[in-house]
Design an enzyme around this catalytic site. Sequence first.
Site, short mmCIF file in Angstrom:
data_model
loop_
_atom_site.label_atom_id
_atom_site.label_comp_id
_atom_site.label_asym_id
_atom_site.label_seq_id
_atom_site.Cartn_x
_atom_site.Cartn_y
_atom_site.Cartn_z
N ASN A 106 -5.13 -10.59 -92.34
CA ASN A 106 -5.89 -10.86 -93.55
C ASN A 106 -5.64 -12.25 -94.13
OD1 ASN A 106 -5.01 -7.59 -94.01
ND2 ASN A 106 -7.15 -8.15 -93.78
N ILE A 113 -6.30 -15.80 -98.34
CA ILE A 113 -5.90 -14.41 -98.24
C ILE A 113 -7.08 -13.51 -98.59
CG2 ILE A 113 -4.30 -12.65 -99.11
CD1 ILE A 113 -2.54 -15.09 -100.09
N CYS A 114 -7.33 -12.54 -97.75
CA CYS A 114 -8.35 -11.53 -98.02
C CYS A 114 -7.63 -10.31 -98.60
CB CYS A 114 -9.11 -11.16 -96.75
SG CYS A 114 -10.43 -9.97 -97.06
N LEU A 115 -7.65 -10.21 -99.92
CA LEU A 115 -7.01 -9.12 -100.64
C LEU A 115 -7.90 -8.76 -101.81
CD1 LEU A 115 -4.51 -7.27 -101.00
CD2 LEU A 115 -3.47 -9.12 -102.33
#
Length: 181
Positions: A106, A113-115
Amino acid sequence: MATQNIDPTNQGSSNKPVEGQGCSSKDNHSVSKRLQKELMTLMMSGDKGISAFPEGDNLFRWKGTLVGPEGTVYAALKYKLSLEFTSSYPYSPPTVKFETPIYHPNVDQFGNICLDILKEKWSASYDTRTILLSIQSLLGDPNNDSPLNVPAAELWPSQAAFKKTLLEHYEKEVRSKETLD
């Protein structure tokens, strides 16, 4: 990832927010006050493996450190992050990026950041401590349904192979940094 209007006048150690257009000094003061409170909370929390502090005197730019959680392939590995807060914080999330290159499903090659809590699931009730703990948790529990790094996501199910690749990337970064120092 959303684009940001970075204030080019935000140089040095002022307390200007990263996105400064159209905000009053009252807004800046309330955000500064909130960030000062968050800094104290974070310092007093005693949470293992997370820390963050303002960059110089600028409360709107922070440097963070994360240590990989025990029991994961990231255990004991140390990563640096940058956090940039806007004048609309806490109603919009800060921009958080890994500065230390990391091999993770991620996180892309630029540290993005993919959050979900840094995007559509953001809530004004979150704070810097929550963000750092969530990213630390993400290290051991990635969302492979939404990868930014597809090869890492494909390799994740084989933890032994993933750890080998992870350590190769990490050691290469450490060697590269030692060469620069």
